[in-house]
Scaffold this motif. Structure first.
Motif, PDB file in Angstrom:
ATOM      1  N   LEU A  20      24.970  86.967 -32.376  1.00 29.12           N
ATOM      2  CA  LEU A  20      24.579  87.248 -33.763  1.00 29.12           C
ATOM      3  C   LEU A  20      24.136  85.974 -34.482  1.00 29.12           C
ATOM      4  N   VAL A  21      24.812  84.870 -34.183  1.00 28.62           N
ATOM      5  CA  VAL A  21      24.441  83.568 -34.768  1.00 28.62           C
ATOM      6  C   VAL A  21      22.995  83.247 -34.394  1.00 28.62           C
ATOM      7  N   GLU A  22      22.682  83.428 -33.105  1.00 31.55           N
ATOM      8  CA  GLU A  22      21.339  83.115 -32.611  1.00 31.55           C
ATOM      9  C   GLU A  22      20.288  84.005 -33.262  1.00 31.55           C
ATOM     10  N   LYS A  23      20.605  85.279 -33.403  1.00 34.41           N
ATOM     11  CA  LYS A  23      19.616  86.226 -33.940  1.00 34.41           C
ATOM     12  C   LYS A  23      19.408  86.070 -35.446  1.00 34.41           C
ATOM     13  N   TYR A  24      20.513  85.903 -36.193  1.00 34.39           N
ATOM     14  CA  TYR A  24      20.414  85.936 -37.651  1.00 34.39           C
ATOM     15  C   TYR A  24      20.459  84.559 -38.322  1.00 34.39           C
ATOM     16  N   GLY A  25      20.789  83.514 -37.548  1.00 31.89           N
ATOM     17  CA  GLY A  25      20.800  82.170 -38.124  1.00 31.89           C
ATOM     18  C   GLY A  25      21.891  81.949 -39.160  1.00 31.89           C
ATOM     19  N   ILE A  26      22.997  82.673 -39.000  1.00 33.74           N
ATOM     20  CA  ILE A  26      24.142  82.473 -39.903  1.00 33.74           C
ATOM     21  C   ILE A  26      25.322  81.981 -39.072  1.00 33.74           C
ATOM     22  N   PRO A  27      26.223  81.203 -39.671  1.00 33.01           N
ATOM     23  CA  PRO A  27      27.307  80.614 -38.874  1.00 33.01           C
ATOM     24  C   PRO A  27      28.414  81.605 -38.532  1.00 33.01           C
ATOM     25  N   GLN A  28      29.015  81.359 -37.373  1.00 37.50           N
ATOM     26  CA  GLN A  28      30.226  82.078 -36.968  1.00 37.50           C
ATOM     27  C   GLN A  28      31.397  81.264 -37.491  1.00 37.50           C
ATOM     28  N   LEU A  29      32.205  81.873 -38.304  1.00 33.72           N
ATOM     29  CA  LEU A  29      33.373  81.188 -38.843  1.00 33.72           C
ATOM     30  C   LEU A  29      34.602  81.681 -38.088  1.00 33.72           C
ATOM     31  N   SER A  30      34.954  80.947 -37.057  1.00 33.17           N
ATOM     32  CA  SER A  30      36.119  81.301 -36.255  1.00 33.17           C
ATOM     33  C   SER A  30      37.301  80.478 -36.718  1.00 33.17           C
ATOM     34  N   THR A  31      38.319  81.157 -37.229  1.00 30.86           N
ATOM     35  CA  THR A  31      39.496  80.410 -37.696  1.00 30.86           C
ATOM     36  C   THR A  31      40.113  79.635 -36.549  1.00 30.86           C
ATOM     37  N   GLY A  32      40.075  80.217 -35.349  1.00 33.32           N
ATOM     38  CA  GLY A  32      40.610  79.520 -34.187  1.00 33.32           C
ATOM     39  C   GLY A  32      39.904  78.193 -33.962  1.00 33.32           C
ATOM     40  N   ASP A  33      38.549  78.220 -34.002  1.00 36.36           N
ATOM     41  CA  ASP A  33      37.774  76.990 -33.809  1.00 36.36           C
ATOM     42  C   ASP A  33      38.069  75.984 -34.907  1.00 36.36           C
ATOM     43  N   MET A  34      38.114  76.466 -36.157  1.00 34.71           N
ATOM     44  CA  MET A  34      38.372  75.555 -37.277  1.00 34.71           C
ATOM     45  C   MET A  34      39.767  74.949 -37.175  1.00 34.71           C
ATOM     46  N   LEU A  35      40.733  75.762 -36.776  1.00 36.36           N
ATOM     47  CA  LEU A  35      42.090  75.244 -36.619  1.00 36.36           C
ATOM     48  C   LEU A  35      42.180  74.261 -35.457  1.00 36.36           C
ATOM     49  N   ARG A  36      41.485  74.596 -34.339  1.00 34.59           N
ATOM     50  CA  ARG A  36      41.495  73.665 -33.194  1.00 34.59           C
ATOM     51  C   ARG A  36      40.868  72.329 -33.577  1.00 34.59           C
ATOM     52  N   ALA A  37      39.810  72.378 -34.393  1.00 33.82           N
ATOM     53  CA  ALA A  37      39.169  71.141 -34.857  1.00 33.82           C
ATOM     54  C   ALA A  37      40.143  70.340 -35.719  1.00 33.82           C
TER      55      ALA A  37
END
Length: 198
Positions: A20-37
């Motif tokens: 969906l990110v690739e098609k629509y050009g909007i960010p994926q907001l994954s809490t898991g990714d943000m927390l891991r960062a």
């Protein structure tokens, strides 16, 4: 376009969000990714979250809501975003509604990837065994016992957001056991026309 992807761990939310990110050009907001960062950067919130995440538990609403509030205010999220792994509780769903309405925004769709959970556990066990056989480390999330704990937590806490969004008329249920491309096609059929309305 503002979307939420809902489903148990291992249902394929991350895979579909990337498409969906690739098609629509909007960010994926994954809490898991943000927390891991945050954990990797050893920020105060990251250190708080680390022990909970390592045990397969869910971090507190205050931590997650704060991260999301800051993130949706960033420039790349102005056109929309895909939430993956949030909201995980009714309190978070209500907090998200409040946050969006404060900014005169609303959700466009909530998509649930519905899966056979007994098959899901088997899939994770196989993935862990394949990693071990290949001499690769097994992700903490893929340890079968940790995964079962995460699945229990999902069923106890997160599954309640599904009827919440069903009442709003935003919920669409997709069969997450289909082939990946078929899941993508099903999601696209739900989203057709939404991007024109935004």
């Amino acid at each position: 376009m503002r979307l939420i992807l809902v489903g148990p761990p291992g249902a394929g939310k991350g895979t579909q969000a990337a498409r969906l990110v690739e098609k629509y050009g909007i960010p994926q907001l994954s809490t898991g990714d943000m927390l891991r960062a945050a954990v990797a950067a050893e920020t105060p919130v990251g250190l708080q979250a680390k022990a909970v995440m390592d045990a397969g538990g869910l971090v507190s609403d205050d931590i997650v809501v704060g991260i999301i509030r800051d993130r949706i205010a960033e420039d790349d999220a102005k056109k929309g975003f895909i939430l993956d792994g949030f909201p995980r509780t009714l309190a978070q769903a209500e907090a998200l509604d409040d946050m969006l309405s404060e900014n005169s925004l609303k959700l466009n769709a909530v998509i649930e990837l519905r899966v056979d959970q007994t098959k899901l556990v088997g899939r994770i066990i196989n993935r862990a065994e394949e990693a071990k056989a290949a001499g690769q480390p097994v992700r903490k999330d893929d340890d079968p016992e940790v995964f079962k704990d995460r699945l229990d937590a999902y069923n106890r806490d997160t599954a309640v957001v599904v009827p919440y969004y069903e009442k709003t008329g935003l919920l669409s249920v997709i069969d997450g056991m289909q082939a990946i491309d078929d899941v993508t096609a099903s999601i696209e059929s739900v989203l057709q026309g939404l991007d024109e309305k935004v």
